[in-house]
Design an enzyme around this catalytic site. Structure first.
Site, short mmCIF file in Angstrom:
data_model
loop_
_atom_site.label_atom_id
_atom_site.label_comp_id
_atom_site.label_asym_id
_atom_site.label_seq_id
_atom_site.Cartn_x
_atom_site.Cartn_y
_atom_site.Cartn_z
CB SER A 139 -0.85 -0.17 1.34
OG SER A 139 -1.33 1.39 1.60
CE1 TYR A 152 -3.75 -2.65 5.53
CE2 TYR A 152 -3.48 -0.15 5.46
CZ TYR A 152 -3.64 -1.67 4.83
OH TYR A 152 -3.75 -1.51 3.47
#
Ligand SMILES: NC(=O)c1ccc[n+]([C@@H]2O[C@H](COP(=O)([O-])OP(=O)(O)OC[C@H]3O[C@@H](n4cnc5c(N)ncnc54)[C@H](OP(=O)(O)O)[C@@H]3O)[C@@H](O)[C@H]2O)c1
Length: 262
Positions: A139, A152
């Site tokens: 990401s 995360y």
């Protein structure tokens, strides 16, 4: 022996869009996720539309024993996996200490351990054959710390660094490793993470899963090391590498916090 692309998290969002983009290019697929209904209908539809072979396997990637079962079945089957797409993932949003530990553990099992294990097992077969490609989905979150989604962001930093390291290691074994770092992408991810979806929808950074998948399959053909779809996301990744670390921490927290509050 027929060859296949194995995609984890293929029942929705980016994984589904990748499955369609690869089927369109004539790739046979093995789809992996937990939801039978979704996988069954996706497999049926893609096989019909594109005339490719589409199999699916149910596997909860947060459970190591289930992964062992999946790997055993893949060993027994007559399928050569020449592309592994480690896409399955989830996020925990909000203050770390307020999170349910079970959910935190599930996140790390899927985002980090399952991905690493599949690279280890399937990467070995690829290296023995002297060819294959692995795409790990990280990401843009991988480029900076992310207060209010700390674990995360850290899990995606792991995916980025692990993939880059592996790329150099496996180059001489004929295996190409790429890492995808998407920015915000329309999918079930935000709702599942408990994020404020309405605020995110209006973000200029938001892209469709189909757009991200198309950019990704083209970049895979060129064997790009790090794939960051969209110029705004590339700029974001670059600026967080150039700016002083203290500033990146502060800004990242300020940007993330409103989306992680109800
Ligand atoms: N959406 C974004 O803005 C964005 C941005 C950057 C990176 N990413 C990354 O992109 C990847 C795909 O996310 P998405 O946006 O497409 O979200 P999504 O629509 O929620 O898809 C997540 C996929 O992962 C699967 N999955 C989740 N937990 C699993 C488990 N325990 N075992 C097996 N499969 C599991 C889900 O399938 P089942 O529920 O059927 O098991 C689903 O197919 C993730 O790694 C995410 O971190 C997303």
């Amino acid at each position: 022996m027929p060859s296949y692309a194995l995609i984890t998290g293929a029942s929705s969002g980016l994984g589904l869009a990748m499955a369609e983009a690869l089927a369109r290019r004539g790739r046979n697929l093995i789809l992996v996720a937990r939801r039978r209904d979704a996988l069954e209908s996706i497999a049926c539809e893609l096989a019909q539309r594109f005339g490719v072979d589409v199999l699916f396997r149910l596997c909860d990637l947060s459970e190591p024993l289930r992964i062992s079962g999946l790997l055993h079945e893949l060993e027994q089957g007559q399928w050569r996996i020449d592309l592994l797409v480690n896409n399955a993932g989830l996020g925990c949003a909000g203050a770390f200490l307020e999170q349910d530990w079970g959910r935190e553990q599930e996140q790390l099992e899927v985002n980090v351990l399952a991905l690493t294990r599949l690279c280890h097992a399937i990467g070995q077969h690829m290296a023995e054959r002297g060819g294959g490609q692995i795409l790990n989905v990280a990401s843009v979150a991988a480029f900076q710390p992310g207060p209010w989604m700390s674990s995360y962001y850290a899990s995606k930093a792991y995916v980025l660094h692990f993939s880059e390291g592996l790329r150099e290691e496996l180059r001489q074994r004929g295996v190409r490793v790429c890492v995808l770092c998407p920015g915000p992408t329309r999918s079930a991810f935000f709702r599942a993470a408990g994020m404020n979806v309405s605020r995110l929808e209006s973000s200029k950074l938001m892209m469709s899963a189909e757009e991200v998948a198309l950019i990704t399959v083209r970049a895979l053909e060129k064997n790009r090391a790090i794939i960051i779809p969209g110029w705004r996301n590339r700029l974001l990744a670059l600026s967080s590498r150039l700016a002083p670390r203290w500033l990146v921490r502060k800004l990242s927290g300020r940007l993330t916090r409103p989306f992680t509050q109800g």
